[in-house]
Design a protein around this motif. Structure first.
Motif, mmCIF file in Angstrom:
data_model
loop_
_atom_site.group_PDB
_atom_site.id
_atom_site.type_symbol
_atom_site.label_atom_id
_atom_site.label_comp_id
_atom_site.label_asym_id
_atom_site.label_seq_id
_atom_site.Cartn_x
_atom_site.Cartn_y
_atom_site.Cartn_z
ATOM 1 N N SER A 177 0.802 -1.225 0.000
ATOM 2 C CA SER A 177 0.000 0.000 0.000
ATOM 3 C C SER A 177 0.834 1.274 0.000
ATOM 4 C CB SER A 177 -0.942 0.015 1.216
ATOM 5 O OG SER A 177 -0.208 -0.090 2.419
ATOM 6 N N ARG A 178 2.137 1.137 -0.080
ATOM 7 C CA ARG A 178 3.005 2.317 -0.157
ATOM 8 C C ARG A 178 3.821 2.225 -1.429
ATOM 9 N NH1 ARG A 178 5.405 5.053 5.142
ATOM 10 N NH2 ARG A 178 6.180 6.308 3.403
ATOM 11 N N SER A 179 3.732 3.263 -2.244
ATOM 12 C CA SER A 179 4.423 3.256 -3.527
ATOM 13 C C SER A 179 5.858 3.755 -3.417
ATOM 14 C CB SER A 179 3.662 4.123 -4.535
ATOM 15 O OG SER A 179 3.589 5.467 -4.072
ATOM 16 N N ASP A 180 6.306 4.089 -2.207
ATOM 17 C CA ASP A 180 7.641 4.637 -2.047
ATOM 18 C C ASP A 180 8.529 3.792 -1.129
ATOM 19 O OD1 ASP A 180 6.280 5.107 0.296
ATOM 20 O OD2 ASP A 180 7.099 7.129 0.594
ATOM 21 N N ARG A 181 8.091 2.568 -0.824
ATOM 22 C CA ARG A 181 8.871 1.773 0.133
ATOM 23 C C ARG A 181 8.931 0.312 -0.342
ATOM 24 N NH1 ARG A 181 7.869 2.936 6.418
ATOM 25 N NH2 ARG A 181 8.552 4.980 5.619
ATOM 26 N N PHE A 182 10.124 -0.286 -0.225
ATOM 27 C CA PHE A 182 10.311 -1.684 -0.617
ATOM 28 C C PHE A 182 11.319 -2.350 0.311
ATOM 29 C CE2 PHE A 182 13.343 0.767 -3.151
ATOM 30 C CZ PHE A 182 14.515 0.050 -3.028
ATOM 31 N N VAL A 183 11.418 -3.671 0.163
ATOM 32 C CA VAL A 183 12.270 -4.487 1.036
ATOM 33 C C VAL A 183 13.169 -5.352 0.171
ATOM 34 C CG1 VAL A 183 12.301 -6.218 2.897
ATOM 35 C CG2 VAL A 183 10.438 -4.536 2.779
ATOM 36 N N HIS A 203 16.973 5.477 0.403
ATOM 37 C CA HIS A 203 17.467 5.470 1.787
ATOM 38 C C HIS A 203 17.153 4.118 2.428
ATOM 39 C CE1 HIS A 203 17.383 6.322 6.164
ATOM 40 N NE2 HIS A 203 18.414 7.109 5.855
ATOM 41 N N PRO A 204 18.187 3.307 2.731
ATOM 42 C CA PRO A 204 17.940 2.003 3.347
ATOM 43 C C PRO A 204 18.107 2.038 4.857
ATOM 44 C CG PRO A 204 20.178 2.067 2.539
ATOM 45 C CD PRO A 204 19.583 3.430 2.280
ATOM 46 N N VAL A 205 17.377 1.160 5.535
ATOM 47 C CA VAL A 205 17.567 0.912 6.966
ATOM 48 C C VAL A 205 17.689 -0.593 7.147
ATOM 49 C CG1 VAL A 205 16.585 1.089 9.276
ATOM 50 C CG2 VAL A 205 16.273 2.967 7.649
ATOM 51 N N CYS A 241 9.479 -7.354 11.521
ATOM 52 C CA CYS A 241 8.684 -6.117 11.570
ATOM 53 C C CYS A 241 9.399 -5.103 10.688
ATOM 54 C CB CYS A 241 8.570 -5.611 12.998
ATOM 55 S SG CYS A 241 7.716 -4.025 13.133
ATOM 56 N N ILE A 242 8.710 -4.528 9.707
ATOM 57 C CA ILE A 242 9.377 -3.664 8.723
ATOM 58 C C ILE A 242 8.965 -2.204 8.853
ATOM 59 C CG2 ILE A 242 9.818 -5.507 7.058
ATOM 60 C CD1 ILE A 242 7.304 -4.678 5.569
ATOM 61 N N ASP A 243 8.429 -1.828 10.005
ATOM 62 C CA ASP A 243 8.097 -0.411 10.234
ATOM 63 C C ASP A 243 9.382 0.386 10.396
ATOM 64 O OD1 ASP A 243 6.610 1.865 10.648
ATOM 65 O OD2 ASP A 243 6.475 1.543 12.814
ATOM 66 N N ARG A 244 9.445 1.546 9.788
ATOM 67 C CA ARG A 244 10.622 2.402 9.884
ATOM 68 C C ARG A 244 10.204 3.855 9.736
ATOM 69 N NH1 ARG A 244 14.200 3.489 4.726
ATOM 70 N NH2 ARG A 244 13.935 5.551 5.679
ATOM 71 N N ASP A 245 11.095 4.765 10.059
ATOM 72 C CA ASP A 245 10.818 6.192 9.911
ATOM 73 C C ASP A 245 10.950 6.608 8.456
ATOM 74 O OD1 ASP A 245 10.497 6.547 12.677
ATOM 75 O OD2 ASP A 245 12.665 6.721 12.952
ATOM 76 N N ASP A 246 10.294 7.726 8.118
ATOM 77 C CA ASP A 246 10.516 8.328 6.815
ATOM 78 C C ASP A 246 11.931 8.893 6.760
ATOM 79 O OD1 ASP A 246 7.990 7.712 5.865
ATOM 80 O OD2 ASP A 246 7.113 9.564 6.667
ATOM 81 N N ILE A 247 12.343 9.343 5.592
ATOM 82 C CA ILE A 247 13.697 9.880 5.433
ATOM 83 C C ILE A 247 13.849 11.129 6.299
ATOM 84 C CG2 ILE A 247 15.353 10.822 3.786
ATOM 85 C CD1 ILE A 247 14.043 9.156 1.630
ATOM 86 N N LYS A 248 14.889 11.084 7.123
ATOM 87 C CA LYS A 248 15.149 12.203 8.047
ATOM 88 C C LYS A 248 16.468 12.885 7.688
ATOM 89 C CE LYS A 248 12.773 10.398 12.154
ATOM 90 N NZ LYS A 248 12.935 10.084 13.596
ATOM 91 N N PRO A 249 16.683 14.091 8.220
ATOM 92 C CA PRO A 249 18.009 14.706 8.068
ATOM 93 C C PRO A 249 19.088 13.816 8.683
ATOM 94 C CG PRO A 249 16.405 16.331 8.801
ATOM 95 C CD PRO A 249 15.724 15.003 8.857
ATOM 96 N N GLU A 252 19.466 13.450 12.565
ATOM 97 C CA GLU A 252 18.375 12.985 13.415
ATOM 98 C C GLU A 252 18.381 11.460 13.468
ATOM 99 O OE1 GLU A 252 14.513 14.501 12.660
ATOM 100 O OE2 GLU A 252 15.193 16.573 12.354
ATOM 101 N N PRO A 253 18.410 10.873 14.657
ATOM 102 C CA PRO A 253 18.445 9.409 14.772
ATOM 103 C C PRO A 253 17.082 8.798 14.430
ATOM 104 C CG PRO A 253 18.279 10.392 16.951
ATOM 105 C CD PRO A 253 18.458 11.536 15.988
ATOM 106 N N ASP A 254 17.101 7.551 13.979
ATOM 107 C CA ASP A 254 15.869 6.822 13.683
ATOM 108 C C ASP A 254 15.238 6.341 14.981
ATOM 109 O OD1 ASP A 254 16.099 7.060 10.920
ATOM 110 O OD2 ASP A 254 17.455 5.339 10.805
ATOM 111 N N SER A 255 13.932 6.525 15.080
ATOM 112 C CA SER A 255 13.220 6.058 16.275
ATOM 113 C C SER A 255 12.626 4.666 16.075
ATOM 114 C CB SER A 255 12.103 7.046 16.640
ATOM 115 O OG SER A 255 11.216 7.228 15.539
ATOM 116 N N ASN A 256 12.346 4.292 14.825
ATOM 117 C CA ASN A 256 11.828 2.959 14.510
ATOM 118 C C ASN A 256 12.817 2.237 13.601
ATOM 119 O OD1 ASN A 256 9.368 3.215 15.905
ATOM 120 N ND2 ASN A 256 8.477 4.356 14.194
#
Length: 569
Positions: A177-183, A203-205, A241-249, A252-256
């Motif tokens: 359901s998201r056109s901007d995110r893949f695994v 941007h990968p996590v 679990c593949i939840d992650r933050d959107d692209i940050k500066p 700024e650290p990732d919270s998820n």
């Protein structure tokens, strides 16, 4: 001289079962797509409808299909291919509704359906997938490339790209359901990516896996995009679990951060080769269908525990699992090129199509019959109905390859040459062994022919065999025994073909050593020898037997005078 009309492909019997996720249900639920060598076949799933359409890029030197993907809206079909050496491999984007229209209208050659040719990856395209709205295509390069590229489907131009990971990556999937995110997943890693098309930027996590290290080779995303399920070479299904933050500066650290949540405790044999998610209609939970390298298909519950009643054992390693749009059935493709349909409620497999899984070494039609033909391949011989395009009989010989076959004039016997040095004869109706000549040659038996002039229903008849040892042997077949009449050796390489003359007095043998020799079958002596700077693959008598025709590795047809063996042209 008028130009010859080109041959048009009308039907195929085959399926490249080794391609991961190569068997795909199309969104309408009425057709499937699958690879066949360097082509793609689209056909109806109806058992009574044999209509097919073929997609071929016609690119010079194009190699086999390595992956397939279908857009969720059913508008596009994408195929990834391998290239020779270190050349750049192609991905092709096809107009799927137009392909299906060709299929239904009885026009198998689906010309004019190619939209874009995409070329970026070195060696081969390992995996590809469309995003949820079909606007972007993601491609992953093979071992020599290991890069990902995002393409604009409308223009066929690349938007952005990046190395996939430090280690090899094996599979890519967009979220539902998201056109901007893949695994992506691969050796000891799983990464969740976000695409910014305006920048453009990837941007990968990396997912946290703790101390667990696995080679992950297949991937499926749950319908709610909360979890990714991957299959490992050691036989587990891992849940992330593949939840992650959107692209940050950058500061700024990732919270998820994506992380490993669970894995199956009971391993499947020979690794998990394919996985797909399915919703249980009674509970609404996400179950996982896993296909293993040992041929087992198993449904796992949300706790990744196997459901005993939902397990099936198939022939060959599972390479494809494709769920029907109604989620009631799914197609299974195996490495041995078998296609099955399984009803999820009963979990009873139904074999829908089968074919050879190795190179086909010989094809023969019986005399005066075009409705049935026989093929030879690795470990088996198969008899086919040409009109119905169905397998009628399978004769299996484990751990051996059938190099050549022939059929007696009356059609009562199939004789075959095998890599274990034996000649075997079978009854065509039952497939039972009629007779066997052990040690027919010291090495492989590579060529075989029946003397068509002999009455194989009579007390005796003859056949000729050629071997990897360069020998040509003539055999007399009696009611209860088989006798070697002549054994001659003048070739210095393997025999590729033997063909008898119409009256059974001569045979011509072709070899890797650049020679064809015409032999007297009655005396066992040489009549003519033909030489050329090539590897001869086959030789034939002209219909009036005034000339010999040869072909070989030089891509030429040679004409030779039957009187003195001199080259004509």
């Amino acid at each position: 001289m008028d130009e010859a009309e080109p041959l048009h492909l009308t039907a195929t019997l085959g399926f490249s079962g080794k391609v991961p996720s190569g068997l795909q249900y199309l969104p309408g639920g009425t057709h499937i797509a699958y690879p066949l060598g360097a082509s793609i076949v689209v056909r109806s799933v109806s058992t009574g409808n044999q209509k097919q359409a073929f997609l071929d890029s016609q690119a010079e030197g194009e190699s086999s299909v390595t992956c397939l993907a279908v857009s969720p809206d059913g508008k596009y079909l994408a195929s990834g291919h391998a290239a020779f050496g270190q050349a750049k491999a192609f991905s092709y984007l096809w107009d799927l509704p137009k392909v299906i229209s060709h299929c239904e209208n009885g026009a198998p050659s689906a010309g004019g359906c190619l939209l874009h040719s995409l070329q970026q990856h070195k060696g081969q395209v390992q995996s590809l997938d469309f995003n949820c709205d079909g606007s972007l295509l993601l491609t992953l390069g093979g071992q020599d490339d290991n890069a990902i590229v995002v393409w604009d489907v409308a223009t066929g131009k690349g938007i952005c790209g990046s190395p996939a990971a430090n280690d090899n990556s094996h599979c890519v999937r967009w979220l539902n359901s998201r056109s901007d995110r893949f695994v992506t997943c691969g050796e000891n890693h799983l990464r969740v990516w976000q695409v910014c098309t305006s920048t453009p930027k990837l941007h990968p996590v990396d997912a946290s896996m703790g101390s667990i290290r696995r080679v992950m080779q297949c991937l499926s995303i749950s319908a709610d995009d909360a979890h990714a399920f991957v299959g490992s070479t050691t036989g587990e299904v891992l849940k992330f679990c593949i939840d992650r933050d959107d692209i940050k500066p950058y500061n700024e650290p990732d919270s998820n951060q994506p992380s490993l949540k669970d894995y199956s405790r009971k391993r499947l044999g020979k690794g998990v080769r394919s996985v797909t998610c399915v919703i249980n209609p009674l509970t609404g939970n996400t179950n996982i269908i896993a296909g293993a390298g040992n041929g087992s298909v198993q449904i796992l519950n949300p706790k990744l525990e196997p459901i005993p009643s939902h397990r099936a054992e198939l022939t060959g390693a599972i390479t494809s699992l494709s769920l029907a749009p109604d989620s009631k059935t799914f197609y299974v493709g195996t490495e041995l090129s078998q296609r099955y349909s399984i009803d999820i409620s009963t979990f009873t497999p139904e074999l829908r199509a089968t074919c050879h899984f190795g190179p086909i070494t010989d094809v023969k039609f019986p005399a005066n019959c075009s409705d049935i033909f026989v093929t030879a391949s690795v470990q088996d011989i198969r008899v086919w109905n040409a009109k119905q395009r169905q397998e009628l009989l399978r004769i299996q010989v484990p751990n051996a390859t059938c190099n050549a076959i022939d059929i007696t004039p009356s059609g009562t016997t199939i004789i075959s040459a095998w890599s274990d040095g034996k000649i075997r004869a079978f009854y065509p109706e039952s497939g039972k062994l009629k007779f066997m000549i052990p040690d027919a040659h010291t090495d492989e038996v590579t060529a075989l022919a029946v003397c068509a002039s002999d009455d194989d229903l009579g007390p005796e008849w003859r056949m000729v065999s050629g071997g990897k040892d360069g020998q040509v042997r003539v055999w007399k077949v009696l009611a209860d025994t088989q006798l070697m009449v002549h054994s001659v050796k003048e070739h210095r390489g393997p025999i590729n073909s033997v063909v008898c003359s119409a009256n059974g007095s001569q045979v011509i043998s072709s070899s890797d050593d650049g020679s064809c020799i015409v032999w007297d079958l009655n005396k066992g002596i040489r009549i003519h020898a033909l030489f050329d700077q090539t590897v001869f693959h086959s030789a034939l008598y002209h219909p009036d037997e005034s000339q010999y025709l040869t072909c070989g590795a030089n891509y030429k047809i040679g004409y030779w005078d039957a009187c003195d063996g001199a080259a004509i042209r």
